[in-house]
Design an enzyme around this catalytic site. Structure first.
Site, PDB file in Angstrom:
ATOM      1  N   HIS A  44      48.771   9.438 -38.159  1.00 36.71           N
ATOM      2  CA  HIS A  44      47.519   9.166 -38.870  1.00 36.71           C
ATOM      3  C   HIS A  44      46.959  10.470 -39.412  1.00 36.71           C
ATOM      4  O   HIS A  44      47.151  11.547 -38.823  1.00 36.71           O
ATOM      5  CB  HIS A  44      46.495   8.456 -37.972  1.00 36.71           C
ATOM      6  CG  HIS A  44      46.058   9.215 -36.770  1.00 36.71           C
ATOM      7  ND1 HIS A  44      45.023  10.138 -36.791  1.00 36.71           N
ATOM      8  CD2 HIS A  44      46.510   9.209 -35.486  1.00 36.71           C
ATOM      9  CE1 HIS A  44      44.851  10.634 -35.579  1.00 36.71           C
ATOM     10  NE2 HIS A  44      45.744  10.109 -34.767  1.00 36.71           N
ATOM     11  N   ASP A  77      43.611  10.804 -40.471  1.00 38.47           N
ATOM     12  CA  ASP A  77      42.188  11.015 -40.206  1.00 38.47           C
ATOM     13  C   ASP A  77      42.027  11.821 -38.923  1.00 38.47           C
ATOM     14  O   ASP A  77      42.934  11.856 -38.086  1.00 38.47           O
ATOM     15  CB  ASP A  77      41.429   9.693 -40.128  1.00 38.47           C
ATOM     16  CG  ASP A  77      41.874   8.828 -38.947  1.00 38.47           C
ATOM     17  OD1 ASP A  77      43.100   8.746 -38.703  1.00 38.47           O
ATOM     18  OD2 ASP A  77      41.014   8.237 -38.266  1.00 38.47           O
ATOM     19  N   ASP A  98      46.649  16.468 -33.567  1.00 34.39           N
ATOM     20  CA  ASP A  98      46.323  15.025 -33.570  1.00 34.39           C
ATOM     21  C   ASP A  98      45.824  14.591 -34.948  1.00 34.39           C
ATOM     22  O   ASP A  98      44.641  14.620 -35.209  1.00 34.39           O
ATOM     23  CB  ASP A  98      45.259  14.776 -32.500  1.00 34.39           C
ATOM     24  CG  ASP A  98      44.892  13.310 -32.344  1.00 34.39           C
ATOM     25  OD1 ASP A  98      45.716  12.449 -32.695  1.00 34.39           O
ATOM     26  OD2 ASP A  98      43.769  13.037 -31.890  1.00 34.39           O
ATOM     27  N   GLU A 136      42.718   5.634 -37.853  1.00 27.81           N
ATOM     28  CA  GLU A 136      43.154   5.394 -36.479  1.00 27.81           C
ATOM     29  C   GLU A 136      42.082   5.772 -35.482  1.00 27.81           C
ATOM     30  O   GLU A 136      41.887   5.081 -34.477  1.00 27.81           O
ATOM     31  CB  GLU A 136      44.436   6.195 -36.206  1.00 27.81           C
ATOM     32  CG  GLU A 136      45.125   5.850 -34.872  1.00 27.81           C
ATOM     33  CD  GLU A 136      44.613   6.670 -33.697  1.00 27.81           C
ATOM     34  OE1 GLU A 136      44.959   6.342 -32.544  1.00 27.81           O
ATOM     35  OE2 GLU A 136      43.863   7.649 -33.922  1.00 27.81           O
ATOM     36  N   GLU A 137      41.392   6.885 -35.741  1.00 28.20           N
ATOM     37  CA  GLU A 137      40.413   7.381 -34.774  1.00 28.20           C
ATOM     38  C   GLU A 137      39.231   6.433 -34.595  1.00 28.20           C
ATOM     39  O   GLU A 137      38.502   6.523 -33.599  1.00 28.20           O
ATOM     40  CB  GLU A 137      39.906   8.766 -35.198  1.00 28.20           C
ATOM     41  CG  GLU A 137      40.964   9.861 -35.212  1.00 28.20           C
ATOM     42  CD  GLU A 137      41.453  10.250 -33.825  1.00 28.20           C
ATOM     43  OE1 GLU A 137      41.030   9.618 -32.836  1.00 28.20           O
ATOM     44  OE2 GLU A 137      42.265  11.190 -33.735  1.00 28.20           O
ATOM     45  N   ASP A 179      55.553   6.473 -32.594  1.00 28.61           N
ATOM     46  CA  ASP A 179      54.208   6.927 -32.940  1.00 28.61           C
ATOM     47  C   ASP A 179      53.795   8.060 -32.007  1.00 28.61           C
ATOM     48  O   ASP A 179      54.552   8.444 -31.102  1.00 28.61           O
ATOM     49  CB  ASP A 179      53.223   5.755 -32.841  1.00 28.61           C
ATOM     50  CG  ASP A 179      51.876   6.049 -33.477  1.00 28.61           C
ATOM     51  OD1 ASP A 179      51.761   7.038 -34.230  1.00 28.61           O
ATOM     52  OD2 ASP A 179      50.915   5.289 -33.227  1.00 28.61           O
ATOM     53  N   HIS A 212      40.758  16.556 -29.727  1.00 27.32           N
ATOM     54  CA  HIS A 212      39.381  16.055 -29.771  1.00 27.32           C
ATOM     55  C   HIS A 212      38.387  17.084 -29.227  1.00 27.32           C
ATOM     56  O   HIS A 212      37.199  16.776 -29.099  1.00 27.32           O
ATOM     57  CB  HIS A 212      39.220  14.730 -29.020  1.00 27.32           C
ATOM     58  CG  HIS A 212      39.856  13.573 -29.706  1.00 27.32           C
ATOM     59  ND1 HIS A 212      39.460  12.273 -29.489  1.00 27.32           N
ATOM     60  CD2 HIS A 212      40.864  13.496 -30.606  1.00 27.32           C
ATOM     61  CE1 HIS A 212      40.210  11.451 -30.215  1.00 27.32           C
ATOM     62  NE2 HIS A 212      41.073  12.181 -30.900  1.00 27.32           N
TER      63      HIS A 212
END
Length: 478
Positions: A117, A119, A149, A183-184, A209, A453
């Site tokens: 992903h 985003d 990520d 996705e987030e 994934d 994150h």
């Protein structure tokens, strides 16, 4: 006396069985593989990933906060950086942010899907040593939100495909590259890609994934590097606990205030964790990796049925990843009450992030929480639900293919199934594919895992190159 003798004999027999099981609990034979070697353009991959980081593709539940121009900038960047992929692979925009590439192979019986992903979560820029969206390269590391990520993974996939297309490579089976930009926030783009493939009758043989990484210290007492591959993931439940009141002045409080009721509810939930339950992926992980621990811990891992209560107690006390592997967890993360100190709110609430183990559902979790709280004044409502999806088996051709690829790129690494604690876009693919595997194709230290994150997310340049090599290795097997 006879009873004491009987108890002694029984206890001795039990101890003998425990020790014999531990002695026989030896590592499984490791397959012999030829290390994979390929020359890749590490500088190009690094430069392209840096450009990706400079696209501020931050996703929000409130999509009006997103900068669509940055998302479009990223999609244009892919076309500029990977001309061969866009020349030889058909592309489609699906849903709000979904991108699907189709690389036609010699056959289409067993297609493979590689996912990522583009985003990212927001970044508190003041807490960073380098700007999170500047793509700064310093001291052999690329800094920026998304390096781990998962723009780093997306870059590896695209670089791998571009490299092989430049050599005229045609895969044995069709390859799909599936990317989403929501996705987030648990957006719908990946689900819409799955619906699109399903409507066309396309059933992937393997989906890969983001997920587990190559780590050390994943299991107590195991010193070797371990590649943790997610064969399943926990469900996710967003709950809101609310207590309503008539409001009023704080100078004459009732016996129990709304906030007091919520505080008691939180304590009741935290004081009684959900039941100990070891799902298949976790049980397999302890079986595979536990065989590499010292003899004392092998006694435990070889006799988990007997020592389950001990593991349960340790998990409760330690919390963290080990505890999350063996039960449904409830994390209270958000509170709201009065905006004025001397006024009771008409409504006070606290929200929780629940990660559900297999066997638990939205209804069973809410019922269990109501029983723990025992207060009808506390209302529990589900804001969002992601139920547990089917797990994937080990020992299948896709599993063996992935395990071989990992062993070739990172020689000497133990490969083990793993229960993903977080949710990924890949859960949607379980509708059309029985072999959904989750591995981020990076070796990550404990410090690096905390950056995901968090602040100061960054990646050593050598790991960018290794990620590209891994996807080349896997695509050659597709």
């Amino acid at each position: 006396m006879e009873i004491l003798i009987f108890i002694g004999v029984a206890l001795g027999a039990l101890l003998a069985v425990i020790f014999i099981r531990a002695l026989l609990f030896r590592p499984y034979p490791q397959p012999v593989v030829q290390p994979f070697s390929v020359e890749v353009n590490g500088k190009r991959a690094t430069d392209n990933l840096a450009k990706m980081i400079r696209c501020k593709t931050v996703s929000y539940l409130d999509t009006s906060l997103e900068d669509e121009a940055e998302f479009e900038k990223f999609r244009v960047l892919l076309r500029d950086c990977y001309p061969l992929v866009h020349k030889y692979c058909s592309q489609q925009r699906i849903g709000r942010t979904g991108l699907l590439y189709h690389w036609q192979g010699k056959g289409n019986d067993k297609p493979t899907v590689y996912m990522a992903h583009y985003d990212v979560v927001p970044a508190e820029e003041d807490a960073w040593e380098q700007p999170p969206f500047a793509g700064v390269i310093t001291d052999g590391r690329l800094w920026g939100r998304g390096t781990l990520d998962t723009k780093g993974t997306l870059c590896g996939i695209m670089e791998g495909a571009e490299h092989l297309l430049a050599q005229g490579f045609v895969p044995e089976n069709d390859i799909y590259l599936s990317f989403s930009g929501d996705e987030e926030t648990n957006g719908a783009s990946a689900a819409e890609i799955v619906d699109y493939l399903g409507a066309k009758g396309i059933k992937p043989h393997m989906v890969l994934d983001e997920g587990g990484a190559i780590v050390q210290g994943a299991v107590p007492g195991v010193k070797e590097k371990c590649a943790l591959v997610g064969t399943g993931e926990k469900g996710k439940l967003h709950l809101k606990f609310t207590v309503k009141s008539k409001g009023g002045h704080a100078s004459s409080p009732p016996p129990r205030t709304p906030v007091g009721n919520l505080a008691r509810a939180i304590c009741a939930v935290e004081n009684k964790p959900f039941r100990f339950h070891m799902a298949g992926p976790a049980r397999e992980m302890f079986d595979i990796l536990g065989r590499h621990a010292g003899f004392g811990l092998r006694l435990v891992f070889a006799n988990l049925r007997l020592f389950g209560p001990l593991l349960n107690l340790a998990a409760k006390k330690l919390g963290g990843e080990i505890n999350s592997l063996v039960r449904t967890t409830v994390a209270f993360t958000k509170m709201k009450a009065s905006s004025t100190v001397n006024v009771f709110p008409a409504s006070a609430s606290v929200e929780a992030d629940v990660r559900m183990m297999e066997g638990d559902t939205k209804d069973s979790v809410i019922a269990a929480l109501n029983k723990r709280i025992g207060n009808a004044a506390v209302e529990i409502a589900a804001v969002n639900v992601i139920e547990v999806r089917p797990f994937s088996a080990t020992g299948t051709e896709p599993w063996l293919r992935l395990a071989e690829g990992i062993s070739q790129v990172w020689p000497g690494t133990l490969v083990s199934p793993y229960m993903m604690l977080a949710c990924t876009d890949s859960r949607h693919f379980t509708k059309i594919c029985p072999n959904v595997l989750r591995f981020c194709a990076m070796e990550l230290s404990a410090e690096e895992r905390k950056m995901i994150h968090g602040s100061n997310e960054r990646i050593p340049l050598g790991k960018i190159e290794t990620t590209v090599k891994f996807f080349i290795c896997m695509m050659l097997k597709s």
